[in-house]
Design a protein around this motif. Structure first.
Motif, PDB file in Angstrom:
ATOM      1  N   GLY A  30      41.566  82.459  52.175  1.00  0.00           N
ATOM      2  CA  GLY A  30      42.016  81.401  51.272  1.00  0.00           C
ATOM      3  C   GLY A  30      43.530  81.300  51.266  1.00  0.00           C
ATOM      4  N   ASP A  31      44.119  80.982  50.110  1.00  0.00           N
ATOM      5  CA  ASP A  31      45.579  80.880  50.045  1.00  0.00           C
ATOM      6  C   ASP A  31      46.087  81.156  48.638  1.00  0.00           C
ATOM      7  N   TRP A  32      47.441  81.128  48.525  1.00  0.00           N
ATOM      8  CA  TRP A  32      48.096  81.312  47.232  1.00  0.00           C
ATOM      9  C   TRP A  32      48.786  80.012  46.821  1.00  0.00           C
ATOM     10  N   ILE A  33      48.104  78.904  47.119  1.00  0.00           N
ATOM     11  CA  ILE A  33      48.560  77.584  46.712  1.00  0.00           C
ATOM     12  C   ILE A  33      47.539  76.959  45.776  1.00  0.00           C
ATOM     13  N   SER A  34      46.283  76.967  46.191  1.00  0.00           N
ATOM     14  CA  SER A  34      45.206  76.376  45.402  1.00  0.00           C
ATOM     15  C   SER A  34      44.227  77.403  44.848  1.00  0.00           C
ATOM     16  N   TYR A  35      44.035  78.535  45.577  1.00  0.00           N
ATOM     17  CA  TYR A  35      42.942  79.443  45.236  1.00  0.00           C
ATOM     18  C   TYR A  35      43.391  80.791  44.665  1.00  0.00           C
ATOM     19  N   TYR A  36      44.521  81.309  45.118  1.00  0.00           N
ATOM     20  CA  TYR A  36      45.018  82.627  44.690  1.00  0.00           C
ATOM     21  C   TYR A  36      43.968  83.715  44.935  1.00  0.00           C
ATOM     22  N   THR A  37      43.366  83.643  46.110  1.00  0.00           N
ATOM     23  CA  THR A  37      42.327  84.592  46.479  1.00  0.00           C
ATOM     24  C   THR A  37      42.890  85.689  47.375  1.00  0.00           C
ATOM     25  N   TYR A  38      42.230  86.819  47.364  1.00  0.00           N
ATOM     26  CA  TYR A  38      42.624  87.963  48.183  1.00  0.00           C
ATOM     27  C   TYR A  38      41.395  88.799  48.482  1.00  0.00           C
ATOM     28  N   GLY A  39      41.500  89.636  49.489  1.00  0.00           N
ATOM     29  CA  GLY A  39      40.404  90.516  49.843  1.00  0.00           C
ATOM     30  C   GLY A  39      40.689  91.937  49.402  1.00  0.00           C
ATOM     31  N   GLU A  40      39.652  92.650  49.052  1.00  0.00           N
ATOM     32  CA  GLU A  40      39.802  94.077  48.756  1.00  0.00           C
ATOM     33  C   GLU A  40      38.642  94.854  49.365  1.00  0.00           C
ATOM     34  N   PHE A  41      38.970  96.029  49.873  1.00  0.00           N
ATOM     35  CA  PHE A  41      37.985  96.899  50.518  1.00  0.00           C
ATOM     36  C   PHE A  41      38.119  98.277  49.891  1.00  0.00           C
ATOM     37  N   ASP A  42      37.029  98.778  49.319  1.00  0.00           N
ATOM     38  CA  ASP A  42      37.074 100.058  48.594  1.00  0.00           C
ATOM     39  C   ASP A  42      36.713 101.253  49.458  1.00  0.00           C
ATOM     40  N   GLY A  43      36.658 101.024  50.753  1.00  0.00           N
ATOM     41  CA  GLY A  43      36.274 102.092  51.668  1.00  0.00           C
ATOM     42  C   GLY A  43      34.854 101.946  52.152  1.00  0.00           C
ATOM     43  N   THR A  44      34.080 101.132  51.415  1.00  0.00           N
ATOM     44  CA  THR A  44      32.684 100.897  51.787  1.00  0.00           C
ATOM     45  C   THR A  44      32.356  99.410  51.800  1.00  0.00           C
ATOM     46  N   ASN A  45      32.766  98.711  50.746  1.00  0.00           N
ATOM     47  CA  ASN A  45      32.414  97.296  50.587  1.00  0.00           C
ATOM     48  C   ASN A  45      33.654  96.412  50.542  1.00  0.00           C
ATOM     49  N   PHE A  46      33.518  95.195  51.124  1.00  0.00           N
ATOM     50  CA  PHE A  46      34.587  94.206  51.100  1.00  0.00           C
ATOM     51  C   PHE A  46      34.193  93.071  50.163  1.00  0.00           C
ATOM     52  N   SER A  47      35.181  92.550  49.416  1.00  0.00           N
ATOM     53  CA  SER A  47      34.886  91.401  48.550  1.00  0.00           C
ATOM     54  C   SER A  47      36.116  90.500  48.471  1.00  0.00           C
ATOM     55  N   LEU A  48      35.875  89.215  48.245  1.00  0.00           N
ATOM     56  CA  LEU A  48      36.932  88.251  47.962  1.00  0.00           C
ATOM     57  C   LEU A  48      37.090  88.127  46.459  1.00  0.00           C
ATOM     58  N   GLU A  49      38.325  88.234  45.992  1.00  0.00           N
ATOM     59  CA  GLU A  49      38.595  88.177  44.565  1.00  0.00           C
ATOM     60  C   GLU A  49      39.632  87.093  44.292  1.00  0.00           C
ATOM     61  N   THR A  50      39.736  86.693  43.041  1.00  0.00           N
ATOM     62  CA  THR A  50      40.720  85.708  42.619  1.00  0.00           C
ATOM     63  C   THR A  50      41.649  86.337  41.592  1.00  0.00           C
ATOM     64  N   PHE A  51      42.955  86.178  41.791  1.00  0.00           N
ATOM     65  CA  PHE A  51      43.915  86.771  40.853  1.00  0.00           C
ATOM     66  C   PHE A  51      44.201  85.796  39.719  1.00  0.00           C
ATOM     67  N   GLY A  52      44.173  86.315  38.512  1.00  0.00           N
ATOM     68  CA  GLY A  52      44.523  85.516  37.350  1.00  0.00           C
ATOM     69  C   GLY A  52      43.434  84.578  36.908  1.00  0.00           C
ATOM     70  N   LYS A  53      42.166  84.982  37.061  1.00  0.00           N
ATOM     71  CA  LYS A  53      41.055  84.129  36.614  1.00  0.00           C
ATOM     72  C   LYS A  53      41.154  83.890  35.107  1.00  0.00           C
TER      73      LYS A  53
END
Length: 255
Positions: free
Chosen positions: A232-255
């Motif tokens: 995604g991007d930090w213009i419209s979505y403010y999304t980022y990925g995080e990986f905890d060592g096992t699982n990956f997920s897309l998250e949104t900052f400042g929901k």
């Protein structure tokens, strides 16, 4: 293939496409402050941070000059890097012209091509995504010009005040450069990066293909054990990925 270990309680973070400076420094400042707030929020439990390009809407390194601005972002990246958290940067189509500043000043390695990483026992194929896949032919021709050493040498002879202003104008107004020809999901059969990932998967297994460039947060299954992710991007979505060592997920900052 570089290996990264994720200790218990730590995570690996991924972000892309901030385009700081667009459409103007003043108008992008709130987005920059939000991104710096995110860096502050994740730095304490980050095992590593991956930035997948187009952090700036334009970046060109003269021998003794870099574009004015972005003090908050550069300072925060320096702080995090100095604290021992590794940061990896992949150039995008707006910041192709990095040439040592991040490495020397921030101790951040810069990659100009996609790379493979093994994080714990999970394999990642990571890159910005521009110019990959079967389409994007107009941009691919443009990129050959942008990466031509003679063209870069000629541009460097322009005074920075003129060169940066000219480049910013084209960066904002030329869709071939901006990568904004398509701002909606095209379908798997027409998404170039999905097709590229499927082709690479036939050559060698990879658990995750992580890209930016498309400005759309996407999660697409390529097989039972492989996924394509666009951050995604930090213009419209403010999304980022995080990986905890096992699982990956897309998250949104400042929901």
């Amino acid at each position: 293939m570089k290996s990264i270990s994720v200790p218990k309680g730590k995570k690996v973070y991924f972000a892309s496409d901030n385009h700081l400076g667009a459409p103007t420094q003043e108008l992008s400042l709130p987005r920059e402050k939000k991104f710096v707030a995110w860096l502050d929020a994740v730095k304490s439990n980050a095992a590593a941070i991956f930035l997948l390009g187009d952090l700036f809407d334009f970046w060109f390194e003269y021998k003794t000059v870099v574009p004015k601005g972005f003090t908050r972002t550069l300072g925060k990246l320096a702080e995090i890097s100095d604290s021992g958290v590794p940061i990896y940067y992949f150039v995008g189509n707006h910041d192709l012209w990095m040439n040592g500043y991040f490495e020397k000043e921030l101790n951040i390695p810069v990659y100009h091509k996609p790379q493979q990483f093994k994080i714990n026992n999970t394999t990642f194929f990571i890159g910005h995504g521009d110019g990959l896949g079967p389409g994007d032919k107009g941009y691919k021709r443009m990129k050959k010009l942008f990466t031509n050493r003679l063209a870069q040498w000629c541009f460097r002879w322009l005074h920075p005040d003129l060169g940066v202003r000219l480049a910013q104008y084209f960066s904002i107004n030329n869709k071939l450069i901006s990568g904004e020809e398509d701002i909606h999901f095209l379908g798997e059969d027409k998404e170039w990066l999905v097709q590229y990932s499927k082709r690479k998967l036939k050559e060698k297994h990879c658990d995750y293909f992580i890209f930016g460039h498309r400005h759309l947060p996407l999660e697409i299954s390529l097989s039972e054990s492989s996924s394509y992710i666009n951050l995604g991007d930090w213009i419209s979505y403010y999304t980022y990925g995080e990986f905890d060592g096992t699982n990956f997920s897309l998250e949104t900052f400042g929901k």
